[in-house]
Design a protein around this motif. Structure first.
Motif, PDB file in Angstrom:
ATOM      1  N   ARG A  56     -15.397 -30.384  16.862  1.00 56.10           N
ATOM      2  CA  ARG A  56     -14.630 -29.151  17.018  1.00 56.10           C
ATOM      3  C   ARG A  56     -13.181 -29.369  16.623  1.00 56.10           C
ATOM      4  N   LYS A  57     -12.671 -28.445  15.813  1.00 52.71           N
ATOM      5  CA  LYS A  57     -11.249 -28.410  15.491  1.00 52.71           C
ATOM      6  C   LYS A  57     -10.831 -26.948  15.520  1.00 52.71           C
ATOM      7  N   GLY A  58     -10.233 -26.541  16.632  1.00 43.78           N
ATOM      8  CA  GLY A  58      -9.847 -25.145  16.800  1.00 43.78           C
ATOM      9  C   GLY A  58     -11.049 -24.233  16.779  1.00 43.78           C
ATOM     10  N   ARG A  59     -11.062 -23.292  15.838  1.00 43.32           N
ATOM     11  CA  ARG A  59     -12.150 -22.315  15.746  1.00 43.32           C
ATOM     12  C   ARG A  59     -13.248 -22.743  14.768  1.00 43.32           C
ATOM     13  N   VAL A  60     -13.215 -24.000  14.379  1.00 49.34           N
ATOM     14  CA  VAL A  60     -14.226 -24.561  13.482  1.00 49.34           C
ATOM     15  C   VAL A  60     -15.052 -25.583  14.250  1.00 49.34           C
ATOM     16  N   LEU A  61     -16.383 -25.452  14.171  1.00 46.17           N
ATOM     17  CA  LEU A  61     -17.288 -26.372  14.852  1.00 46.17           C
ATOM     18  C   LEU A  61     -18.341 -26.873  13.877  1.00 46.17           C
ATOM     19  N   LEU A  62     -18.891 -28.049  14.165  1.00 38.24           N
ATOM     20  CA  LEU A  62     -19.868 -28.684  13.280  1.00 38.24           C
ATOM     21  C   LEU A  62     -21.154 -28.987  14.032  1.00 38.24           C
ATOM     22  N   CYS A  63     -22.288 -28.778  13.345  1.00 37.19           N
ATOM     23  CA  CYS A  63     -23.606 -29.109  13.899  1.00 37.19           C
ATOM     24  C   CYS A  63     -24.420 -29.879  12.863  1.00 37.19           C
ATOM     25  N   GLY A  64     -25.367 -30.667  13.337  1.00 36.51           N
ATOM     26  CA  GLY A  64     -26.322 -31.320  12.450  1.00 36.51           C
ATOM     27  C   GLY A  64     -25.678 -32.340  11.538  1.00 36.51           C
ATOM     28  N   ASP A  65     -26.192 -32.411  10.297  1.00 34.50           N
ATOM     29  CA  ASP A  65     -25.725 -33.427   9.357  1.00 34.50           C
ATOM     30  C   ASP A  65     -24.256 -33.263   8.996  1.00 34.50           C
ATOM     31  N   ALA A  66     -23.688 -32.111   9.211  1.00 33.32           N
ATOM     32  CA  ALA A  66     -22.256 -31.946   8.984  1.00 33.32           C
ATOM     33  C   ALA A  66     -21.454 -32.773   9.981  1.00 33.32           C
ATOM     34  N   ALA A  67     -22.051 -33.048  11.144  1.00 36.65           N
ATOM     35  CA  ALA A  67     -21.364 -33.779  12.205  1.00 36.65           C
ATOM     36  C   ALA A  67     -21.813 -35.224  12.332  1.00 36.65           C
ATOM     37  N   HIS A  68     -23.027 -35.535  11.863  1.00 42.69           N
ATOM     38  CA  HIS A  68     -23.540 -36.906  12.016  1.00 42.69           C
ATOM     39  C   HIS A  68     -24.718 -37.107  11.072  1.00 42.69           C
ATOM     40  N   VAL A  69     -24.756 -38.254  10.406  1.00 46.22           N
ATOM     41  CA  VAL A  69     -25.892 -38.642   9.576  1.00 46.22           C
ATOM     42  C   VAL A  69     -26.234 -40.082   9.884  1.00 46.22           C
ATOM     43  N   HIS A  70     -27.497 -40.425   9.719  1.00 48.03           N
ATOM     44  CA  HIS A  70     -27.922 -41.771  10.072  1.00 48.03           C
ATOM     45  C   HIS A  70     -29.283 -42.070   9.467  1.00 48.03           C
ATOM     46  N   SER A  71     -29.758 -43.270   9.695  1.00 45.55           N
ATOM     47  CA  SER A  71     -31.052 -43.706   9.197  1.00 45.55           C
ATOM     48  C   SER A  71     -32.168 -42.807   9.737  1.00 45.55           C
ATOM     49  N   PRO A  72     -33.267 -42.646   8.972  1.00 45.14           N
ATOM     50  CA  PRO A  72     -34.407 -41.883   9.482  1.00 45.14           C
ATOM     51  C   PRO A  72     -35.211 -42.623  10.547  1.00 45.14           C
ATOM     52  N   ALA A  73     -34.822 -43.867  10.869  1.00 42.51           N
ATOM     53  CA  ALA A  73     -35.540 -44.641  11.883  1.00 42.51           C
ATOM     54  C   ALA A  73     -35.584 -43.867  13.199  1.00 42.51           C
ATOM     55  N   GLY A  74     -36.783 -43.683  13.729  1.00 42.29           N
ATOM     56  CA  GLY A  74     -36.958 -42.963  14.986  1.00 42.29           C
ATOM     57  C   GLY A  74     -37.056 -41.454  14.839  1.00 42.29           C
ATOM     58  N   GLY A  75     -36.830 -40.932  13.640  1.00 46.38           N
ATOM     59  CA  GLY A  75     -36.960 -39.494  13.413  1.00 46.38           C
ATOM     60  C   GLY A  75     -35.997 -38.661  14.232  1.00 46.38           C
ATOM     61  N   GLN A  76     -34.732 -39.117  14.345  1.00 53.20           N
ATOM     62  CA  GLN A  76     -33.785 -38.455  15.228  1.00 53.20           C
ATOM     63  C   GLN A  76     -32.954 -37.356  14.569  1.00 53.20           C
ATOM     64  N   GLY A  77     -32.812 -37.374  13.228  1.00 53.58           N
ATOM     65  CA  GLY A  77     -31.812 -36.561  12.561  1.00 53.58           C
ATOM     66  C   GLY A  77     -31.927 -35.070  12.794  1.00 53.58           C
ATOM     67  N   MET A  78     -33.014 -34.448  12.337  1.00 61.18           N
ATOM     68  CA  MET A  78     -33.173 -33.009  12.494  1.00 61.18           C
ATOM     69  C   MET A  78     -33.181 -32.625  13.964  1.00 61.18           C
ATOM     70  N   ASN A  79     -33.756 -33.466  14.800  1.00 59.00           N
ATOM     71  CA  ASN A  79     -33.834 -33.175  16.224  1.00 59.00           C
ATOM     72  C   ASN A  79     -32.458 -33.068  16.857  1.00 59.00           C
ATOM     73  N   THR A  80     -31.604 -34.036  16.578  1.00 60.13           N
ATOM     74  CA  THR A  80     -30.258 -34.009  17.149  1.00 60.13           C
ATOM     75  C   THR A  80     -29.502 -32.787  16.659  1.00 60.13           C
ATOM     76  N   GLY A  81     -29.671 -32.428  15.386  1.00 56.93           N
ATOM     77  CA  GLY A  81     -28.991 -31.265  14.845  1.00 56.93           C
ATOM     78  C   GLY A  81     -29.446 -29.964  15.486  1.00 56.93           C
TER      79      GLY A  81
END
Length: 391
Positions: free
Chosen positions: A276-301
């Motif tokens: 979050r920066k003021g009135r701008v917020l980030l979700c999903g891959d815009a906020a975090h990217v990582h290895s596909p190990a464990g299948g966490q990416g889409m879930n966290t987003g």
């Protein structure tokens, strides 16, 4: 692109799983977000395919979870092997959840289900619509959206970046994206093949040549994921077969019949300095990217998005922004934890040292003898270790 409204409470950039989840939950809670996407159509490839228990829980209130169940395959077991030797079996059946399994559902199906639900709630995505620039002020964000020369202006109270790893929203907001890139490439392939192991198991195989994951998909297909130092942009059946022969089971080898879709990509492990920066917020891959190990990416987003929607819907009513700060703090910690977990899993699975692999396998086998450890791993992989209320 149809004409955008000139004003909106919420503008969401990106109609992938996170953006769709955010739009659905906001509409369910009485808001009317504007959703834009640069693509002319929703995803038509499977890409992310794992939906974990926690994600199913947060999607339940919106009526999405039952529809995903109808589209996917329930897989109750995750097993790590070194070729033919089983090292540890993680059983999801004991999870304290109504969804004690991993659901294997290709991303194109997930997006289709979510878009259908958004339509039922009166929403849609403006396509193709490119977020060109924005100017953030204390009370609003002025956004320029366009395609070719047809630019349009929209003033919104909140701008949400769900626009992926190369997020325009994040980059133009000046939020640092901290981390680095792995040396290895990853290969994805959705195949039809003869496979003698159980379709109730996701199998991760270690080998001196690298890792390979085999997971069941609907319609009697399988997802194969593998590391590769060198790989073609679209791996064919011969390439995938060679990987499987070198890293998969010797006693029950798989035989690829056809490759329905494949891709090669490089992976990063990065987390935005803040979501979050003021009135701008980030979700999903815009906020975090990582290895596909464990299948966490889409879930966290998706979880980012649903929980943000609940906080934002209340803020739209009473103007109190403290809950958005609380959301940002909690989700930033979750993202950091997920990146650390997937980084450890990736480095463990791609270990080059022969001595290191011996000690790794011994440690994993020892952990596999401890029920409490196995249960804790299942709990963590299912992302049930977060403290937010799923209701």
């Amino acid at each position: 692109m149809s004409e955008l409204p000139k004003q909106a409470d919420v503008l969401i950039a990106g109609a992938g799983p996170a953006g769709l989840a955010l739009a659905i939950e906001l509409r369910r809670l009485g808001a009317s977000p504007v959703l834009i996407d640069r693509r002319t159509a929703a995803a038509n490839t499977s890409r992310a395919a794992v939906v974990h228990a926690r994600t199913m829980e947060v999607l339940e209130a919106a009526g999405v979870a039952p529809r995903l169940l109808a589209e996917g395959v329930k897989v109750p077991t995750f097993r790590i092997r070194d070729r033919d030797e089983a090292l540890i079996s993680i059983d999801f059946k004991k999870l304290p959840s109504d969804y004690p399994f991993t659901l294997m559902c290709p991303q194109d199906r997930t997006e289709r289900v979510m878009l259908d639900r958004l339509h039922e709630l009166g929403g849609d995505a403006f396509r193709p619509a490119v977020l060109r620039s924005f100017r953030a002020a204390p009370e609003f964000v002025q956004v320029t959206v366009g395609e070719d020369a047809a630019d349009q202006e929209i003033a919104c109270r909140w701008l949400i970046g769900c626009d992926g790893m190369h997020s325009v929203v994040r980059e133009q907001s000046g939020i640092p994206f901290l981390g680095s890139e792995y040396q290895e490439s990853f290969v994805l392939a959705d195949v039809r093949m003869d496979w003698r192991l159980s379709r109730e198991e996701v199998s991760l195989f270690f080998s001196p040549e690298g890792l390979v994951v085999v997971a069941p998909l609907p319609d009697d297909r399988f997802r194969i994921v593998a590391t590769a130092d060198v790989a073609p942009e679209t791996p064919d059946a011969a390439f995938v077969q060679k990987v499987l022969d070198a890293r998969g089971p010797r006693s029950a080898p798989g035989r690829i019949r056809s490759v329905e879709w494949s891709s090669r990509f490089h992976i990063h492990h990065r987390v935005s300095d803040t979501p979050r920066k003021g009135r701008v917020l980030l979700c999903g891959d815009a906020a975090h990217v990582h290895s596909p190990a464990g299948g966490q990416g889409m879930n966290t987003g998706i979880q980012d998005a649903v929980l943000l929607a609940r906080a934002l819907a209340e803020t739209l009513k009473d103007g109190k922004e403290a809950r958005l700060d609380a959301w940002a703090q909690k989700r930033h910690k979750v993202a950091e934890d997920v990146v650390r977990l997937t980084d450890r899993l990736t480095r463990m699975a791609t270990m080059k040292s022969g001595v290191g692999r011996v000690f790794r396998n011994a440690a994993i086998k020892l952990a596999g003898t401890m029920p409490a450890v196995r249960d804790a791993i299942a709990f963590r992989l299912a992302e049930l270790n977060t403290d937010e209320d799923a209701s």
